[in-house]
Each structure stands twice: as C-alpha cells, then as structure tokens.
Design an enzyme around this catalytic site. Structure first.
Site, PDB file in Angstrom:
ATOM      1  N   GLU A  24       0.809  -1.351  -0.099  1.00 35.56           N
ATOM      2  CA  GLU A  24      -0.119   0.067  -0.089  1.00 35.56           C
ATOM      3  C   GLU A  24       1.013   1.154  -0.018  1.00 35.56           C
ATOM      4  O   GLU A  24       1.666   1.331   1.004  1.00 35.56           O
ATOM      5  CB  GLU A  24      -0.921  -0.022   1.156  1.00 35.56           C
ATOM      6  CG  GLU A  24      -1.757   1.106   1.211  1.00 35.56           C
ATOM      7  CD  GLU A  24      -2.719   1.372   2.367  1.00 35.56           C
ATOM      8  OE1 GLU A  24      -4.018   1.199   2.215  1.00 35.56           O
ATOM      9  OE2 GLU A  24      -2.110   1.097   3.737  1.00 35.56           O
ATOM     10  N   LYS A  51      -9.875   5.536  -1.889  1.00 36.59           N
ATOM     11  CA  LYS A  51      -8.493   5.140  -1.835  1.00 36.59           C
ATOM     12  C   LYS A  51      -7.941   5.714  -0.517  1.00 36.59           C
ATOM     13  O   LYS A  51      -8.054   6.762  -0.353  1.00 36.59           O
ATOM     14  CB  LYS A  51      -7.918   5.434  -3.064  1.00 36.59           C
ATOM     15  CG  LYS A  51      -6.358   5.109  -3.185  1.00 36.59           C
ATOM     16  CD  LYS A  51      -5.816   5.722  -4.528  1.00 36.59           C
ATOM     17  CE  LYS A  51      -4.343   5.375  -4.465  1.00 36.59           C
ATOM     18  NZ  LYS A  51      -4.092   3.990  -4.122  1.00 36.59           N
ATOM     19  N   HIS A  52      -7.106   4.958   0.048  1.00 28.24           N
ATOM     20  CA  HIS A  52      -6.208   5.327   1.064  1.00 28.24           C
ATOM     21  C   HIS A  52      -5.022   6.177   0.422  1.00 28.24           C
ATOM     22  O   HIS A  52      -4.121   5.363  -0.095  1.00 28.24           O
ATOM     23  CB  HIS A  52      -5.521   4.114   1.858  1.00 28.24           C
ATOM     24  CG  HIS A  52      -6.664   3.701   3.042  1.00 28.24           C
ATOM     25  ND1 HIS A  52      -7.083   4.591   3.734  1.00 28.24           N
ATOM     26  CD2 HIS A  52      -6.815   2.401   3.344  1.00 28.24           C
ATOM     27  CE1 HIS A  52      -7.866   3.550   4.734  1.00 28.24           C
ATOM     28  NE2 HIS A  52      -7.536   2.528   4.174  1.00 28.24           N
ATOM     29  N   VAL A  53      -5.205   7.308   0.404  1.00 20.56           N
ATOM     30  CA  VAL A  53      -3.874   8.226  -0.327  1.00 20.56           C
ATOM     31  C   VAL A  53      -3.837   9.676   0.110  1.00 20.56           C
ATOM     32  O   VAL A  53      -5.185  10.092   0.563  1.00 20.56           O
ATOM     33  CB  VAL A  53      -4.401   8.239  -1.993  1.00 20.56           C
ATOM     34  CG1 VAL A  53      -5.584   9.010  -2.256  1.00 20.56           C
ATOM     35  CG2 VAL A  53      -3.079   8.590  -2.671  1.00 20.56           C
ATOM     36  N   HIS A 139       0.097   4.174   9.158  1.00 22.12           N
ATOM     37  CA  HIS A 139      -1.267   4.782   9.345  1.00 22.12           C
ATOM     38  C   HIS A 139      -1.105   5.790  10.497  1.00 22.12           C
ATOM     39  O   HIS A 139      -2.151   6.012  11.176  1.00 22.12           O
ATOM     40  CB  HIS A 139      -2.315   3.961   9.363  1.00 22.12           C
ATOM     41  CG  HIS A 139      -2.816   3.752   8.087  1.00 22.12           C
ATOM     42  ND1 HIS A 139      -3.836   4.124   7.464  1.00 22.12           N
ATOM     43  CD2 HIS A 139      -2.014   2.668   7.321  1.00 22.12           C
ATOM     44  CE1 HIS A 139      -3.938   3.391   5.961  1.00 22.12           C
ATOM     45  NE2 HIS A 139      -2.950   2.467   6.072  1.00 22.12           N
TER      46      HIS A 139
END
Length: 282
Positions: A24, A51-53, A139
């Site tokens: 990721e 999306k994780h962005v 994170h």
C-alpha cells in the site's frame, strides 16, 4: 465504504475503489499522482472512488477537481485499531489469497500486544516527533492524508504538516466527518453532498447491525487508559487536527440551522455547483 456502495445503488452513481495492492502506497510520486487523477477523471460521472491516499491536487495536474470527503477518528484509538488490524489472522488470509508468494510475518511480532509495545519502548510504538519512518501501511499520521505528498508532510506530529492539513481541509473538503459522531457526519454529508449521500442517515441506522460487524476485530484486546495517555502525549498535533475537524463539522451543522453563520466554501463544493454530474473522491 459499504455504506457508499449501497448508496450507489440507491442514488444511481458509479462506485469504484482502489484495487488490493501488494504494497500500500499512501504518498505517490508525481507520475503516480497523474495516473490517479487520470483514472478518477475517466469514470463516467456521477461516480465515486475510494482510496487510502494523500490529498492530490487534481487541478494542478490539469484535471477537474472531484468533491473531496473523508472521515477522521480519535488518533490514539485509530493507531491502536491499526496495530491490531495488521495482526489479525483474517488480514493475512486475505493477503495470501491475493498474493500467494508473500511471506508470513514473524509469530513473535503477531503476538506482541500494544501495551507491551508501548511500555517496553519498542520502536514500533514510540511515535517520535519529527520521525519520517514510512513503514508499509504506516497509518500513524492522520494529518498526512490531508497534508499531501510533499516531503514536508511526512515528519510525525509536526507543526507544518498540521497547518497544511488544516488549510487543505478548509479549502478542498466538502465534509470531513468524525467516526465517533456518525449522526453529525452523515447529516452533514446528506446536506452538503446530497447527490451521493441522500438517505445516508436512514440507511445507516436501518442497516446498523450489518455495518457494525464490518471490520470488527475480535483479536483486539482492551488497552488501559494509562497506556493511552502515554501515547497521547506524543500525538499532540494529531489530536489538535482531530479537534479542528470536529469543530469544523459542528460549525457546518450550525450553519445549516443559522444562515448568519459563515463557513468557508471548499473549492470542491464550488465544483459541485458548476457540474451537475460530479465525481466524488473518498
């Protein structure tokens, strides 16, 4: 994500999400930012993409800006949740199915509990101010997702990342919700982004039993308040950002009730008014 998926059927818009990745990547190189903006812009509107962005400035890249929304969470509860999420057995079952050649993690790492990690001074749980470590799926820094891809956004708990993140929220995000206040979050989404979130509050509570089971981690033990307070001492600016987002959310709801209250209008909201068939980036 599941709520938005169901709203896509109800409100007739496209639902898209990031594919499962071997590694990721939250911060993108310039070429990858262009690829993301091109991909999102290619979907027939109205459409949503999840999306994780880090925040990506589409306009600067020559693409129309989508409507940005996001949800924040108490930063200490969030880091505890992530700590156990990446250690959950089902997480690695899913990863092995997607990428069979991935090696299994060290059993000692899997069994390490959060309290021991903090109290022993383990590197994984130190959360040192100014640290720029970016491990896979790091994170810890909620501000990073709003600050952007620049190097100045990477140091943990930094003043510059905090101020940049606040500015981006005010200028670019239609709504930033708060996980611990889902009623206010969904009400704001319904009122400020109705094309996508009309009926969200009713649907959420009708399907509450389903939503509450999603991503519930039975392998996450309780963490003492003593340990949480130790961690909080290192999350001062992350906590300030969280409180800033809470205050902004409540100001948006007050503005709906009192027309004399002025809340800055994000550029994404102006884009929504200018385009009848927008794209949503979550």
């Amino acid at each position: 994500m599941e709520l938005l998926h169901r709203l896509a059927y109800k409100n007739q818009f496209g639902f898209h999400r990031d594919a499962v990745q071997r590694v990721e990547t939250i911060r993108l190189a310039p070429a990858d930012q262009v690829a993301l903006a091109s991909l999102v812009s290619s979907y027939d509107p109205p459409a949503s993409y999840i999306k994780h962005v880090c925040y990506t400035n589409f306009t600067r890249l020559g693409f129309p800006s989508p409507i940005y929304v996001n949800v924040v969470r108490d930063p200490v509860e969030r880091v505890i949740s992530w700590y156990y999420y990446v250690r959950a057995p089902w997480y690695y079952v899913e990863r092995k199915r997607a990428f069979p050649d991935l090696p299994l993690p060290d059993p000692a790492w899997l069994k390490k509990d959060f309290e021991t990690c903090v109290l022993s001074g383990d590197r994984e749980c130190r959360y040192v101010e100014g640290q720029t470590h970016e491990g896979i799926g790091d994170h810890r820094r909620q501000t990073l997702f709003f600050c952007g891809h620049e190097p100045q956004c990477t140091p943990f708990n930094s003043v510059e990342a905090l101020q940049r993140a606040k500015r981006v929220v005010e200028e670019q995000y239609a709504v930033v919700g708060v996980l611990e206040d889902m009623n206010s979050t969904l009400l704001a989404l319904e009122r400020y982004v109705p094309r996508f979130f009309q009926g969200a509050l009713k649907l959420y509570w009708e399907e509450m039993n389903t939503f509450s089971r999603i991503n519930r981690n039975a392998f996450k033990p309780p963490v003492s308040e003593e340990v949480k307070q130790i961690v909080r001492a290192n999350f001062t600016r992350e906590i300030e950002f969280y409180e800033f987002c809470k205050q902004r959310l409540h100001m948006q709801l007050r503005a709906l009730r009192d027309p004399t209250i002025t809340v800055p209008t994000p550029r994404s909201s102006r884009t929504r008014r200018a385009h009848k068939t927008p794209r949503l980036l979550v």
